[in-house]
Design an enzyme around this catalytic site. Structure first.
Site, PDB file in Angstrom:
ATOM      1  N   HIS A  77       0.853  -1.186   0.000  1.00  0.00           N
ATOM      2  CA  HIS A  77       0.000   0.000   0.000  1.00  0.00           C
ATOM      3  C   HIS A  77       0.886   1.233   0.000  1.00  0.00           C
ATOM      4  CE1 HIS A  77      -3.117  -2.826   1.418  1.00  0.00           C
ATOM      5  NE2 HIS A  77      -3.884  -2.061   0.682  1.00  0.00           N
ATOM      6  N   HIS A  97      -7.231   0.093   7.189  1.00  0.00           N
ATOM      7  CA  HIS A  97      -8.178  -1.002   7.407  1.00  0.00           C
ATOM      8  C   HIS A  97      -8.591  -1.069   8.873  1.00  0.00           C
ATOM      9  CE1 HIS A  97      -5.637  -2.098   3.936  1.00  0.00           C
ATOM     10  NE2 HIS A  97      -6.712  -2.696   3.453  1.00  0.00           N
ATOM     11  N   TYR A 112      -8.561  -3.724  10.509  1.00  0.00           N
ATOM     12  CA  TYR A 112      -7.642  -4.658  11.199  1.00  0.00           C
ATOM     13  C   TYR A 112      -6.356  -3.987  11.661  1.00  0.00           C
ATOM     14  CZ  TYR A 112      -5.341  -5.262   6.589  1.00  0.00           C
ATOM     15  OH  TYR A 112      -4.708  -5.052   5.396  1.00  0.00           O
TER      16      TYR A 112
END
Ligand code: HPA
Length: 259
Positions: free
Chosen positions: A59, A81, A83
């Site tokens: 990313h 995210h 997570y």
């Protein structure tokens, strides 16, 4: 508030008052950006109000401004995210900011596991609908947002004109970060999912709530757990993205030329 500040910073740093389209490039999609065109400006996400630093491998952490035909486009390289410990509002913040910066169309991309029989690794699939299995929502204040045709039918039809080989599927969004068990994948098939991943659904909800049109494309980077008996790895997800990059890039450019 922070979204407006981020939008103002984007306008100032790029010299472009309004970006009509925003593209979120997820895992596996980073290399595709090179096919879209040379950016006029690139801003590290850490320098934009409210943006976090995407930490999953693969990313980018940069916002590029590019022009395709007459469209000013923001490329959001990477995302945060759930997570990683971000709140739903933090996860969607780049999308909120891009809409504040003028985006009327939000194109969401991701890497996904393929559940439906016949899906092949390396294949892009249009998102026709989603199942939000995160048990979270980015919406605070907004009420009862309609999600019928959340994944814009006209934009999907346009994309299928550009690449008639594209199929459509239902994307199930889970929190992760663990991949699913084979039993969970059987459950997801039963409830109507064709694709599974750990992103995208909250961004789509936020964008619809703010009135932007949403288009989504998943790259099938692996067949879902239990489908083949193989083990799953993030390295495989990134490698498939690299292999598919020229096709994905051309597809994105084709869309951006015509919206
Ligand atoms: N499951 C969840 N997320 C994913 C997968 C998967 O199989 N592949 C890529 N992202």
């Amino acid at each position: 508030m922070t979204a407006e500040q981020a939008a103002a910073a984007i306008a100032e740093r790029t010299g472009v008052p309004r970006h009509r389209v925003a593209v979120v490039l997820g895992s596996g999609w980073q290399e595709a950006a090179a096919e879209i065109g040379a950016p006029r400006a690139s801003i590290p996400m850490t320098e934009l109000p409210g943006f976090g630093k995407p930490s999953a491998q693969g990313h980018g952490g940069t916002v590029h401004s590019v022009t395709v035909n007459d469209n000013n486009v923001l490329l959001l390289m990477g995302r945060q995210h759930l997570y990683e410990g971000y709140t739903p509002q933090q996860v969607v913040h780049p999308v909120t900011a891009a809409i504040a910066a003028g985006a009327e169309i939000v194109l969401l991309t991701n890497a996904a596991g393929g559940l439906r029989a016949g899906l092949r690794v390396g294949e892009p699939v249009l998102i026709a609908d989603h199942i939000n299995l995160t048990a979270r929502t980015p919406l605070v204040g907004a009420r009862f947002v309609d999600l019928v045709d959340a994944w814009d039918p006209e934009l999907r039809a346009l994309t299928r004109e550009i690449d008639p080989s594209l199929t459509e599927g239902v994307y199930a969004g889970l929190i992760g970060p663990q991949y699913e068990t084979p039993a969970e994948i059987r459950m997801l098939s039963t409830i109507g999912a064709d694709l599974v991943g750990m992103s995208t659904v909250l961004e789509a909800i936020e964008a619809r709530s703010l009135g932007a049109k949403v288009l989504g494309i998943s790259l099938v980077t692996n067949l879902a757990a239990g489908v083949t008996g193989e083990h799953l790895s993030h390295a495989e997800v990134l490698a498939e993205g690299q292999a598919a990059a020229p096709r994905l890039g051309k597809l994105l450019r084709g869309i951006l030329e015509r919206v």
